[in-house]
Design a protein around this motif. Structure first.
Motif, mmCIF file in Angstrom:
data_model
loop_
_atom_site.group_PDB
_atom_site.id
_atom_site.type_symbol
_atom_site.label_atom_id
_atom_site.label_comp_id
_atom_site.label_asym_id
_atom_site.label_seq_id
_atom_site.Cartn_x
_atom_site.Cartn_y
_atom_site.Cartn_z
ATOM 1 N N THR A 3 52.984 37.401 55.414
ATOM 2 C CA THR A 3 53.157 37.363 53.957
ATOM 3 C C THR A 3 52.173 36.406 53.296
ATOM 4 N N GLU A 4 52.059 35.178 53.810
ATOM 5 C CA GLU A 4 51.170 34.195 53.191
ATOM 6 C C GLU A 4 49.703 34.610 53.303
ATOM 7 N N GLU A 5 49.369 35.346 54.350
ATOM 8 C CA GLU A 5 48.001 35.861 54.482
ATOM 9 C C GLU A 5 47.724 36.906 53.412
ATOM 10 N N ARG A 6 48.718 37.763 53.146
ATOM 11 C CA ARG A 6 48.553 38.748 52.068
ATOM 12 C C ARG A 6 48.389 38.034 50.731
ATOM 13 N N TYR A 7 49.219 37.007 50.512
ATOM 14 C CA TYR A 7 49.125 36.259 49.254
ATOM 15 C C TYR A 7 47.717 35.685 49.067
ATOM 16 N N ALA A 8 47.202 35.079 50.119
ATOM 17 C CA ALA A 8 45.867 34.480 50.043
ATOM 18 C C ALA A 8 44.805 35.537 49.750
ATOM 19 N N ALA A 9 44.951 36.702 50.382
ATOM 20 C CA ALA A 9 43.986 37.787 50.170
ATOM 21 C C ALA A 9 44.054 38.313 48.733
ATOM 22 N N ILE A 10 45.268 38.413 48.202
ATOM 23 C CA ILE A 10 45.441 38.891 46.821
ATOM 24 C C ILE A 10 44.801 37.924 45.832
ATOM 25 N N ILE A 11 45.076 36.633 46.003
ATOM 26 C CA ILE A 11 44.530 35.623 45.085
ATOM 27 C C ILE A 11 43.012 35.551 45.187
ATOM 28 N N GLU A 12 42.487 35.644 46.420
ATOM 29 C CA GLU A 12 41.035 35.625 46.600
ATOM 30 C C GLU A 12 40.384 36.801 45.880
ATOM 31 N N LYS A 21 44.041 46.324 41.160
ATOM 32 C CA LYS A 21 44.986 47.419 40.979
ATOM 33 C C LYS A 21 45.891 47.528 42.206
ATOM 34 N N LEU A 22 47.093 47.972 41.973
ATOM 35 C CA LEU A 22 48.101 48.057 43.030
ATOM 36 C C LEU A 22 47.607 48.904 44.198
ATOM 37 N N GLN A 23 47.067 50.082 43.899
ATOM 38 C CA GLN A 23 46.625 50.970 44.971
ATOM 39 C C GLN A 23 45.489 50.364 45.780
ATOM 40 N N GLU A 24 44.629 49.613 45.103
ATOM 41 C CA GLU A 24 43.531 48.930 45.789
ATOM 42 C C GLU A 24 44.076 47.938 46.815
ATOM 43 N N LEU A 25 45.112 47.187 46.445
ATOM 44 C CA LEU A 25 45.718 46.222 47.369
ATOM 45 C C LEU A 25 46.410 46.919 48.533
ATOM 46 N N GLY A 30 46.602 47.206 53.834
ATOM 47 C CA GLY A 30 47.314 48.031 54.807
ATOM 48 C C GLY A 30 48.815 47.856 54.758
ATOM 49 N N ALA A 31 49.342 47.528 53.584
ATOM 50 C CA ALA A 31 50.789 47.357 53.410
ATOM 51 C C ALA A 31 51.324 48.457 52.505
ATOM 52 N N THR A 35 55.960 46.767 49.379
ATOM 53 C CA THR A 35 55.665 45.411 49.860
ATOM 54 C C THR A 35 54.731 44.682 48.906
ATOM 55 N N ILE A 36 53.675 45.374 48.473
ATOM 56 C CA ILE A 36 52.719 44.752 47.548
ATOM 57 C C ILE A 36 53.387 44.431 46.215
ATOM 58 N N ARG A 37 54.253 45.314 45.748
ATOM 59 C CA ARG A 37 54.976 45.037 44.499
ATOM 60 C C ARG A 37 55.802 43.754 44.623
ATOM 61 N N ARG A 38 56.486 43.610 45.769
ATOM 62 C CA ARG A 38 57.277 42.388 45.979
ATOM 63 C C ARG A 38 56.381 41.153 46.029
ATOM 64 N N ASP A 39 55.213 41.302 46.678
ATOM 65 C CA ASP A 39 54.256 40.194 46.730
ATOM 66 C C ASP A 39 53.839 39.774 45.317
#
Length: 248
Positions: A3-12, A21-25, A30-31, A35-39
């Motif tokens: 989870t924290e790795e996804r967070y870091a990737a999103i913020i970066e 965009k949601l679909q891009e994430l 690969g989630a 899951t991305i919506r919850r993130d």
């Protein structure tokens, strides 16, 4: 991926692009979409981003509204060109809505149609309209100090007393997928209601707004004609598919 790795990737990615965009994430991380919506919900609760329609934006870039003084000093010549074009769309006897904002304010000196009635939520606008002896109504409601725009539930109730031949609205973002957007949801409600009460809608945006997305959606591109000083060529094909472009 944790989870924290996804967070870091999103913020970066947000710092690189400003908006994701949601679909891009979903594709990049690969989630699943859920899951991305919850993130994004969790990151928003930490005030690390702001969710927007279809994705997320950095809070400090897309949810802050420039003040009237700051807006007035930007893109002056482009605004004059857009204002002239917009004023030419007004016909004798029209009842119109003029949105608060510097580009719509710049329209007023160029209004030449006769027997025009204007409703506005802009304090500066009604002063300029009265000076030009144009019949004017100022919406009641809460005055937003730094943009001098009347907003809120009282303003919305006031609007329902009127019907408009045309409305002229400002925007902070014009995107083929996300439509027209503005940073403040309260102002978005006023703009959207004016659009709903109008026979014809025009959105005024200088070329710096093309391709931008801010927090609150107004409506889709195809629901209004776009008036701009010059459409950037790389955006023209996709925007032209959605709406009529009026340009200088």
């Amino acid at each position: 991926m944790l989870t924290e790795e996804r967070y870091a990737a999103i913020i970066e990615r947000l710092h690189q692009q400003g908006i994701v965009k949601l679909q891009e994430l979903v594709d990049v991380l690969g989630a699943s979409e859920s899951t991305i919506r919850r993130d994004l919900i969790d990151l928003e609760s930490r005030q690390m981003l702001k969710r927007i329609h279809g994705g997320a934006a950095l809070m400090n870039e897309k949810t802050l509204e420039p003040g009237m003084e700051e807006k007035t000093s930007k893109n002056i010549q482009q605004k004059v060109t857009i204002a002239r074009l917009a004023a030419q769309e007004i016909e004798n006897g029209d009842c119109i809505y003029l949105d608060a904002g510097t580009t719509t304010l710049a329209m007023i000196p160029y209004i030449e149609a006769k027997d025009v009635t204007v409703v506005t939520n802009g304090l500066s606008h009604v002063e300029a309209l009265v000076s030009k002896r144009i019949r004017s109504y100022l919406l009641g409601g809460m005055m937003k100090i730094h943009t001098k725009a009347v907003i809120g539930s009282i303003a919305l109730q006031n609007m329902d007393n009127f019907r408009f031949d045309k409305c002229f609205l400002g925007t902070n973002g014009v995107d083929a997928e996300m439509g027209y957007t503005t940073p403040d949801p309260e102002e978005a409600l006023i703009k959207r209601r004016a659009h709903q009460l109008s026979g014809k809608s025009y959105v005024l945006a200088d070329s710096s707004k093309i391709g931008e997305i801010t927090f609150a959606k107004l409506f889709e591109l195809e629901e209004a004609d776009l008036i701009t000083e010059q459409m950037p060529e790389h955006w023209r094909p996709v925007i032209e598919q959605k709406t009529k472009i009026i340009e200088g």
